[in-house]
Write a protein that holds these residues in place. Structure first.
Motif, PDB file in Angstrom:
ATOM      1  N   ILE A 139       5.947  11.382  14.053  1.00 11.09           N
ATOM      2  CA  ILE A 139       6.705  12.573  14.435  1.00 11.09           C
ATOM      3  C   ILE A 139       7.146  13.394  13.227  1.00 11.09           C
ATOM      4  O   ILE A 139       6.972  14.606  13.184  1.00 11.09           O
ATOM      5  CB  ILE A 139       7.927  12.185  15.301  1.00 11.09           C
ATOM      6  N   ALA A 140       7.710  12.728  12.230  1.00 15.31           N
ATOM      7  CA  ALA A 140       8.243  13.442  11.068  1.00 15.31           C
ATOM      8  C   ALA A 140       7.189  13.645   9.976  1.00 15.31           C
ATOM      9  O   ALA A 140       7.440  14.365   9.020  1.00 15.31           O
ATOM     10  CB  ALA A 140       9.442  12.686  10.499  1.00 15.31           C
ATOM     11  N   GLY A 141       6.035  13.004  10.116  1.00 15.85           N
ATOM     12  CA  GLY A 141       4.977  13.173   9.120  1.00 15.85           C
ATOM     13  C   GLY A 141       5.267  12.489   7.803  1.00 15.85           C
ATOM     14  O   GLY A 141       4.732  12.868   6.769  1.00 15.85           O
ATOM     15  N   GLU A 142       6.104  11.457   7.833  1.00  9.16           N
ATOM     16  CA  GLU A 142       6.471  10.757   6.608  1.00  9.16           C
ATOM     17  C   GLU A 142       5.489   9.622   6.307  1.00  9.16           C
ATOM     18  O   GLU A 142       5.178   8.826   7.185  1.00  9.16           O
ATOM     19  CB  GLU A 142       7.870  10.148   6.736  1.00  9.16           C
ATOM     20  N   ALA A 143       5.054   9.532   5.071  1.00  7.97           N
ATOM     21  CA  ALA A 143       4.228   8.403   4.649  1.00  7.97           C
ATOM     22  C   ALA A 143       5.132   7.226   4.329  1.00  7.97           C
ATOM     23  O   ALA A 143       6.297   7.404   3.973  1.00  7.97           O
ATOM     24  CB  ALA A 143       3.413   8.781   3.419  1.00  7.97           C
ATOM     25  N   ALA A 144       4.591   6.012   4.459  1.00 11.30           N
ATOM     26  CA  ALA A 144       5.366   4.810   4.168  1.00 11.30           C
ATOM     27  C   ALA A 144       4.529   3.858   3.327  1.00 11.30           C
ATOM     28  O   ALA A 144       3.357   3.631   3.616  1.00 11.30           O
ATOM     29  CB  ALA A 144       5.779   4.119   5.467  1.00 11.30           C
ATOM     30  N   ALA A 145       5.139   3.320   2.279  1.00 11.91           N
ATOM     31  CA  ALA A 145       4.503   2.274   1.476  1.00 11.91           C
ATOM     32  C   ALA A 145       5.031   0.944   1.989  1.00 11.91           C
ATOM     33  O   ALA A 145       6.242   0.771   2.159  1.00 11.91           O
ATOM     34  CB  ALA A 145       4.846   2.446   0.007  1.00 11.91           C
ATOM     35  N   ILE A 146       4.146   0.005   2.248  1.00 11.55           N
ATOM     36  CA  ILE A 146       4.532  -1.318   2.719  1.00 11.55           C
ATOM     37  C   ILE A 146       4.375  -2.286   1.558  1.00 11.55           C
ATOM     38  O   ILE A 146       3.298  -2.361   0.952  1.00 11.55           O
ATOM     39  CB  ILE A 146       3.647  -1.775   3.906  1.00 11.55           C
ATOM     40  N   THR A 147       5.447  -3.018   1.251  1.00 15.78           N
ATOM     41  CA  THR A 147       5.417  -3.920   0.106  1.00 15.78           C
ATOM     42  C   THR A 147       5.610  -5.365   0.534  1.00 15.78           C
ATOM     43  O   THR A 147       6.249  -5.653   1.539  1.00 15.78           O
ATOM     44  CB  THR A 147       6.503  -3.569  -0.922  1.00 15.78           C
ATOM     45  N   ARG A 148       5.026  -6.250  -0.250  1.00 16.08           N
ATOM     46  CA  ARG A 148       5.216  -7.693  -0.085  1.00 16.08           C
ATOM     47  C   ARG A 148       5.439  -8.274  -1.467  1.00 16.08           C
ATOM     48  O   ARG A 148       4.628  -8.030  -2.369  1.00 16.08           O
ATOM     49  CB  ARG A 148       3.997  -8.331   0.571  1.00 16.08           C
ATOM     50  N   LYS A 149       6.511  -8.989  -1.625  1.00 17.91           N
ATOM     51  CA  LYS A 149       6.859  -9.605  -2.913  1.00 17.91           C
ATOM     52  C   LYS A 149       6.877  -8.574  -4.040  1.00 17.91           C
ATOM     53  O   LYS A 149       6.412  -8.813  -5.146  1.00 17.91           O
ATOM     54  CB  LYS A 149       5.920 -10.751  -3.244  1.00 17.91           C
ATOM     55  N   GLY A 150       7.364  -7.369  -3.713  1.00 19.22           N
ATOM     56  CA  GLY A 150       7.520  -6.323  -4.706  1.00 19.22           C
ATOM     57  C   GLY A 150       6.276  -5.521  -5.033  1.00 19.22           C
ATOM     58  O   GLY A 150       6.319  -4.604  -5.843  1.00 19.22           O
ATOM     59  N   LYS A 151       5.148  -5.840  -4.403  1.00 19.07           N
ATOM     60  CA  LYS A 151       3.897  -5.113  -4.659  1.00 19.07           C
ATOM     61  C   LYS A 151       3.462  -4.364  -3.410  1.00 19.07           C
ATOM     62  O   LYS A 151       3.546  -4.888  -2.296  1.00 19.07           O
ATOM     63  CB  LYS A 151       2.786  -6.078  -5.072  1.00 19.07           C
ATOM     64  N   THR A 152       2.997  -3.133  -3.596  1.00 13.00           N
ATOM     65  CA  THR A 152       2.521  -2.352  -2.463  1.00 13.00           C
ATOM     66  C   THR A 152       1.216  -2.945  -1.952  1.00 13.00           C
ATOM     67  O   THR A 152       0.277  -3.158  -2.712  1.00 13.00           O
ATOM     68  CB  THR A 152       2.306  -0.880  -2.874  1.00 13.00           C
ATOM     69  N   VAL A 153       1.181  -3.228  -0.635  1.00 14.74           N
ATOM     70  CA  VAL A 153      -0.019  -3.814  -0.033  1.00 14.74           C
ATOM     71  C   VAL A 153      -0.727  -2.845   0.904  1.00 14.74           C
ATOM     72  O   VAL A 153      -1.903  -3.029   1.209  1.00 14.74           O
ATOM     73  CB  VAL A 153       0.299  -5.131   0.707  1.00 14.74           C
ATOM     74  N   ALA A 154      -0.013  -1.803   1.356  1.00 11.44           N
ATOM     75  CA  ALA A 154      -0.628  -0.844   2.271  1.00 11.44           C
ATOM     76  C   ALA A 154       0.210   0.424   2.334  1.00 11.44           C
ATOM     77  O   ALA A 154       1.382   0.422   1.962  1.00 11.44           O
ATOM     78  CB  ALA A 154      -0.749  -1.444   3.669  1.00 11.44           C
TER      79      ALA A 154
END
Length: 64
Positions: A24-39
């Motif tokens: 809806i808002a068109g916001e991108a999201a970074a998904i992290t695991r153990k401090g590293k971006t995974v997706a």
């Protein structure tokens, strides 16, 4: 636009809200695991522009 960062735990707990913010808002999201971006989670339109892909139902309509 700034990319919001979520941990995998945040994603599990608030997937609906995160998806809505992206859709809806068109916001991108970074998904992290153990401090590293995974997706990255990005709005459909961004992905389609970058890859030249169409949504499956739109491709079927074009073929008809």
């Amino acid at each position: 636009m700034e990319t919001k960062t979520y941990t995998t735990i945040d994603l599990r707990k608030g997937m609906g809200e995160i998806l809505d913010r992206t859709r809806i808002a068109g916001e991108a999201a970074a998904i992290t695991r153990k401090g590293k971006t995974v997706a990255y989670l990005v709005p459909t339109e961004w992905f389609e522009q970058m890859t030249g892909r169409q949504r499956p139902h739109e491709a079927q309509q074009d073929a008809a």
